[in-house]
Design a protein around this motif. Structure first.
Motif, mmCIF file in Angstrom:
data_model
loop_
_atom_site.group_PDB
_atom_site.id
_atom_site.type_symbol
_atom_site.label_atom_id
_atom_site.label_comp_id
_atom_site.label_asym_id
_atom_site.label_seq_id
_atom_site.Cartn_x
_atom_site.Cartn_y
_atom_site.Cartn_z
ATOM 1 N N SER A 77 34.143 -41.925 -109.642
ATOM 2 C CA SER A 77 33.834 -41.780 -111.065
ATOM 3 C C SER A 77 32.356 -41.484 -111.278
ATOM 4 O O SER A 77 31.994 -40.643 -112.112
ATOM 5 C CB SER A 77 34.224 -43.053 -111.821
ATOM 6 O OG SER A 77 35.624 -43.243 -111.804
ATOM 7 N N THR B 141 30.795 -38.130 -112.975
ATOM 8 C CA THR B 141 29.871 -38.203 -114.103
ATOM 9 C C THR B 141 28.621 -37.379 -113.837
ATOM 10 O O THR B 141 28.119 -36.671 -114.723
ATOM 11 C CB THR B 141 29.495 -39.671 -114.383
ATOM 12 O OG1 THR B 141 30.650 -40.360 -114.850
ATOM 13 C CG2 THR B 141 28.389 -39.775 -115.424
ATOM 14 N N GLN C 9 31.319 -43.666 -117.131
ATOM 15 C CA GLN C 9 31.967 -42.569 -117.851
ATOM 16 C C GLN C 9 30.913 -41.705 -118.526
ATOM 17 O O GLN C 9 30.037 -42.216 -119.222
ATOM 18 C CB GLN C 9 32.938 -43.121 -118.889
ATOM 19 C CG GLN C 9 34.094 -43.887 -118.297
ATOM 20 C CD GLN C 9 34.806 -44.749 -119.316
ATOM 21 O OE1 GLN C 9 34.371 -44.884 -120.468
ATOM 22 N NE2 GLN C 9 35.901 -45.368 -118.916
ATOM 23 N N SER D 178 37.688 -38.406 -119.535
ATOM 24 C CA SER D 178 36.785 -39.306 -120.250
ATOM 25 C C SER D 178 36.808 -40.719 -119.683
ATOM 26 O O SER D 178 35.773 -41.394 -119.645
ATOM 27 C CB SER D 178 37.146 -39.344 -121.741
ATOM 28 O OG SER D 178 38.482 -39.793 -121.926
#
Length: 498
Positions: free
Chosen positions: A359, A363, A141, A275
């Motif tokens: 993810s 990021t 994240q 987030s």
């Protein structure tokens, strides 16, 4: 024992996890050292504490107090711990921007140490595998590790919230409430929206007694109020409880909406998905896979729901919910991984692994956008590098407009004589030609009486395209540096202009 096995065991240890999370946060700091307007109070305060020390009249907040006062306690803690590094940096003669990097790294160490305490309790209560997935999800994240080094009131509050979460898992319920109260009274009054649901659950589950909790809470609140009033009244040169004024401004007067509003579902449809990334769907599954998790997640979701009532919304306002939601996601990821050899679970595990990769990609893209989101800081740095006023007898005055001050410039970006800086507000573009500024750093491509020397691009938007890469960052000129034509010399005539 084979070397790779030793390495695996190290990475699974407490120190290994700290190294992973700390290294990622440090990379973000080094690659993107500048700060935004939301961080300006604590950044300027840390600068003044480190460089002006007891000379209070030189502090930035007395000239630019902002809309509401903020507490100095967080800036004092970070500055105290960073002062040895800053003294060494100053002794070596490095620019002050290195001191900002040092201060942010210290803040990151503080926040990650509180997360470490929470993580240790996760290992004790849910097992080492859940802890491993917790670290993996946090690493993938962007926002949590990027924000944990940024001197925002929300991040200072996050440190105490992490300690509260850890004590909650440990069974120290009164200590958990005390940390939340300190966080609410000193750093962010909105932590009360988290304190309320957690305290109510403690009462309903009979984890605490009402009268004993009342005694602890009142005592802690009195100490916290006394601390913040004592420190901040001295620094602000008036009697003040900063977070009460913030509470009055945002909640009673509802003035925070002056800075923009979002729909009531924005936290659930935009902020949390961005987030949490893969942890967002996994956090929902975690409530199903382990009967202990709903009791941990319900108060946190209540906090986000209550916060959704406030029209002005930002991701940083609810960042305190991320660690607990990551715990729920880690529980789900661990269960899926353990059942990966079963027919249906094998497909679920493959989907989860694909989401991990997505993810990581998100990021990287988000970091690239954030790297280009501080055009003023880069513009001032470039001005310092390519303009050499070493032989100048007088002062070189640089005027920084409001846009410039909001997008990357702080006192840590300033250099010594002959450079001088002005952040005078409400100076119209027409009036600038009558001023004796040497340089301008602003958002205007042309200013009468000045020559535009160069422009600095900043992040504008993401654009989807066919081919590779499918997502492209689009930048445009956002900050312009101008030179007074009356002071133009042969060096600046060679510059290409805008």
């Amino acid at each position: 024992m084979p070397t790779d096995t030793k390495m695996a065991k190290f990475l699974q240890s407490y120190a290994g996890y700290d190294l992973i999370l700390g290294a990622i946060a440090a990379i973000y700091v080094v690659m993107s050292p500048y700060t935004k307007v939301e961080e300006s109070f604590n950044v300027q305060s840390m600068h003044d504490i480190l460089y002006h020390r007891h000379r209070l009249d030189s502090y930035d907040h007395l000239e630019f107090p902002g809309v509401v006062p903020r507490t100095f306690i967080g800036a004092f803690i970070v500055s105290f711990l960073a002062s040895p590094l800053v003294s060494f940096i100053t002794w070596l003669g490095f620019p002050k921007i290195y001191s900002l990097v040092a201060a942010r790294l210290v803040l990151g160490c503080i926040i990650l140490s509180t997360l470490r305490f929470f993580r240790i309790q996760i290992r004790k209560k849910f097992g080492p595998q859940v802890e491993s997935f917790f670290v993996l999800l946090t690493s993938l994240q962007f926002h949590f590790l990027f924000y944990c080094t940024r001197p925002l009131p929300n991040i200072l509050a996050l440190g105490l919230v992490n300690l509260a979460y850890g004590n909650w898992l440990k069974g120290n319920f009164y200590s958990a409430l005390s940390f939340l109260i300190f966080s609410s009274v000193i750093f962010r009054c909105d932590v009360m929206l988290l304190l309320g649901p957690i305290g109510l659950e403690f009462l309903l589950t009979r984890s605490i007694s009402f009268w004993k909790a009342l005694k602890y809470c009142v005592g802690t609140a009195v100490v916290a109020v006394g601390l913040t009033i004592s420190v901040d009244s001295i620094m602000w040169k008036k009697f003040v409880w900063p977070e009460f004024e913030v509470f009055w401004f945002n909640s009673i007067l509802n003035r925070s909406s002056d800075w923009g509003t979002h729909s009531i579902h924005w936290y659930f449809t935009s902020a949390l998905p961005r987030s949490l990334l893969v942890a967002y769907p996994l956090s929902l599954l975690g409530t199903v896979f382990d009967r202990r998790v709903p009791f941990l997640i319900l108060p946190v979701l209540s906090f986000v729901i209550l916060y959704s009532k406030l029209p002005h919304k930002e991701l940083r306002f609810i960042i305190s919910s991320v660690p607990m939601l990551n715990l729920s996601a880690a529980v789900a990821a661990s269960r899926i991984y353990n059942n990966r050899k079963k027919t249906i679970w094998k497909l679920v595990n493959m989907v989860m692994l694909a989401l991990f990769v997505i993810s990581a990609g998100c990021t990287i893209v988000t970091f690239m956008a954030s790297y280009n989101n501080y055009p003023s800081g880069y513009a001032l740095k470039r001005l310092h590098q390519i303009s050499h006023p070493a032989n100048v007898v007088g002062e070189e005055w640089v005027h920084i407009d409001t846009f410039g001050a909001m997008n990357g410039i702080s006192r840590f970006c300033e250099e010594a004589f002959p450079w001088r800086y002005s952040k005078e507000e409400e100076v119209g573009v027409e009036e600038l030609r009558n001023r004796n500024f040497t340089y301008l750093v602003n958002e205007h491509p042309s200013v009468d009486g000045y020559k535009c020397l160069f422009s600095e691009e900043g992040f504008d938007r993401l654009e989807l395209r066919r081919g590779f890469p499918p997502i492209v960052l689009v930048k445009r000129a956002k900050v312009y540096v101008h030179r007074n034509r009356k002071k133009e010399d042969h060096l600046h005539k060679k510059w290409p202009g805008c």
